[in-house]
Write a protein that holds these residues in place. Sequence first.
Motif, mmCIF file in Angstrom:
data_model
loop_
_atom_site.group_PDB
_atom_site.id
_atom_site.type_symbol
_atom_site.label_atom_id
_atom_site.label_comp_id
_atom_site.label_asym_id
_atom_site.label_seq_id
_atom_site.Cartn_x
_atom_site.Cartn_y
_atom_site.Cartn_z
ATOM 1 N N SER A 142 11.942 12.136 -1.426
ATOM 2 C CA SER A 142 10.664 12.490 -2.040
ATOM 3 C C SER A 142 9.541 11.607 -1.503
ATOM 4 N N SER A 143 8.294 12.023 -1.757
ATOM 5 C CA SER A 143 7.139 11.229 -1.313
ATOM 6 C C SER A 143 7.136 9.850 -1.954
ATOM 7 N N MET A 144 7.502 9.773 -3.227
ATOM 8 C CA MET A 144 7.532 8.473 -3.905
ATOM 9 C C MET A 144 8.613 7.587 -3.306
ATOM 10 N N ALA A 145 9.762 8.179 -2.978
ATOM 11 C CA ALA A 145 10.824 7.400 -2.332
ATOM 12 C C ALA A 145 10.375 6.912 -0.962
ATOM 13 N N GLY A 191 0.792 -1.220 0.000
ATOM 14 C CA GLY A 191 0.000 0.000 0.000
ATOM 15 C C GLY A 191 0.828 1.276 0.000
ATOM 16 N N SER A 192 2.035 1.224 0.563
ATOM 17 C CA SER A 192 2.853 2.446 0.631
ATOM 18 C C SER A 192 3.172 3.016 -0.753
ATOM 19 N N PRO A 193 3.708 2.212 -1.690
ATOM 20 C CA PRO A 193 3.951 2.763 -3.025
ATOM 21 C C PRO A 193 2.664 3.192 -3.736
ATOM 22 N N ILE A 194 1.567 2.445 -3.499
ATOM 23 C CA ILE A 194 0.293 2.804 -4.133
ATOM 24 C C ILE A 194 -0.199 4.153 -3.608
ATOM 25 N N SER A 195 -0.168 4.308 -2.270
ATOM 26 C CA SER A 195 -0.609 5.573 -1.677
ATOM 27 C C SER A 195 0.259 6.728 -2.166
ATOM 28 N N ALA A 196 1.562 6.498 -2.241
ATOM 29 C CA ALA A 196 2.463 7.546 -2.727
ATOM 30 C C ALA A 196 2.139 7.923 -4.173
ATOM 31 N N ALA A 197 1.824 6.901 -4.981
ATOM 32 C CA ALA A 197 1.494 7.162 -6.387
ATOM 33 C C ALA A 197 0.187 7.948 -6.506
ATOM 34 N N LEU A 198 -0.802 7.631 -5.653
ATOM 35 C CA LEU A 198 -2.079 8.334 -5.710
ATOM 36 C C LEU A 198 -1.939 9.799 -5.316
ATOM 37 N N LEU A 199 -0.972 10.107 -4.477
ATOM 38 C CA LEU A 199 -0.721 11.507 -4.122
ATOM 39 C C LEU A 199 -0.299 12.322 -5.341
ATOM 40 N N GLU A 200 0.235 11.627 -6.351
ATOM 41 C CA GLU A 200 0.668 12.312 -7.575
ATOM 42 C C GLU A 200 -0.517 12.746 -8.446
ATOM 43 N N MET A 201 -1.741 12.330 -8.073
ATOM 44 C CA MET A 201 -2.935 12.734 -8.834
ATOM 45 C C MET A 201 -3.397 14.137 -8.462
ATOM 46 N N ASP A 202 -2.573 14.855 -7.743
ATOM 47 C CA ASP A 202 -2.921 16.203 -7.279
ATOM 48 C C ASP A 202 -3.357 17.082 -8.451
ATOM 49 N N GLY A 203 -4.562 17.676 -8.329
ATOM 50 C CA GLY A 203 -5.074 18.567 -9.362
ATOM 51 C C GLY A 203 -6.023 17.911 -10.338
ATOM 52 N N VAL A 204 -6.071 16.585 -10.398
ATOM 53 C CA VAL A 204 -7.001 15.894 -11.304
ATOM 54 C C VAL A 204 -8.431 16.176 -10.852
ATOM 55 N N MET A 205 -9.264 16.708 -11.755
ATOM 56 C CA MET A 205 -10.658 17.068 -11.453
ATOM 57 C C MET A 205 -10.732 18.011 -10.242
#
Length: 433
Positions: A274-277, A156-170
């Motif tokens: 970084s957040s992804m790291a 879940g950690s990499p998934i959650s980090a990746a979802l944070l990258e959706m910032d600004g979508v819609m």
Amino acid sequence: MQTEIEKRTLRRITWRIVPFIMLLYFIAYIDRVNIGFAALTMKQDLGFSASVLGFGAGIFFWGYFMFEVPSNIILHKVGARLWIARVMVTWGMISGAMAFVDGATSFYVMRFLLGAAEAGFFPGIILYLSYWFPARHRAGVTAFFMAAAPLSTAIGSPISAALLEMDGVMNLHGWQWMFILEAIPALLLGVVVLGFMTDKPEKAKWLKEDERAWLIKTMADENAQKDKSGKHGILRGLADPRVLGLALIYFGTSAGLYTLGIWAPQIIKGLGVSSMAVGFLNAIPPIVSVVAMVLWSRHSDRTGERTWHVIIACVAAAVGLVIAAGANSVVGLIAALTLVNVGISCAKPPLWSMPTMFLSGTAAATGIATINSIGNLGGFVAPSVIGWIKDSSGSYAGGLYFVAGLLVFSAVLTLIMSRFQARERNAHVYQKV
């Protein structure tokens, strides 16, 4: 020595039950601690201090505490299938609604409601396993179930980090997308539970007749043995001093677990990555702990020893927290957090094998829920204290030392309880003679 029918039956119920409940707990744990990743950007967006974050993350356990015992009693009465489905659907809805908090008050309210909705899930599954697996096999099975927690952190950690990258979508923040998307599996699995989960061995049409007959007789014989000396009523499960002792032991392990779940991403982030790291680094310790947990619990089952398996694991986790408090490199910090993960993960299965050795029936439902509800308040205390100390001192070290102390207390109390119970058994034998 296991008979052929025992091996066959245990194999069948293990493959039917354990992977499914692991999946449920995997989703539950993600929805419980994903606030640790959301906070990487949510703190700035909503202006939260470390104290607000720690208190809000921890207030989840007050909702859990207040509704845990009644929830488990209801589960015992109406059956796991219906009640676990209810739990999952309501927590999925509230977890998704976390995306729309807009300040400290709404954050506190939603975290409290999430705890109330999820109350009963974990002790309900522990109780459910006691319906299906003889006591001598329970630590190993519990370990596989509980392995879902570190696995959910690892995956879940990499998934959650990746979802944070959706910032600004819609026009939504990344943390809002994380809450919404990670809530959907709980809603879907709540429906699946209704069609897949079986309440008791008597209703297991997927077992062969001889397997079902063996399991029903084995569990009935075990319960009959507990009936001679065990506790059975609601008040018995609440009043047994061993229940309070185990709850206090579990308090320390819960403090350690949710220190990792809530604050580990923040502590790693503090080293400038970084957040992804953070997502990938935070996945390393739980991967190691899953292997250690399974091997440790199997050794506990094989030897029949519980006490020292809890004590050694708690001390190891405490040492890891002390090392983490002084770590100033990524490698050193991840090594220390790995030791903490291993210790906490290894302590829990043998600990959860203890209450069903002396509780049965409704007493088991209330006793297990009491241990979990009181013990999980460690998940409120630790994040709150760490947040307060961080705001006061600018460092996580004091908070980590505090949690290490709680784990040492758990180890000492486990030893005291063991000595006291041994003295009681010896006195009982002497009276018989």
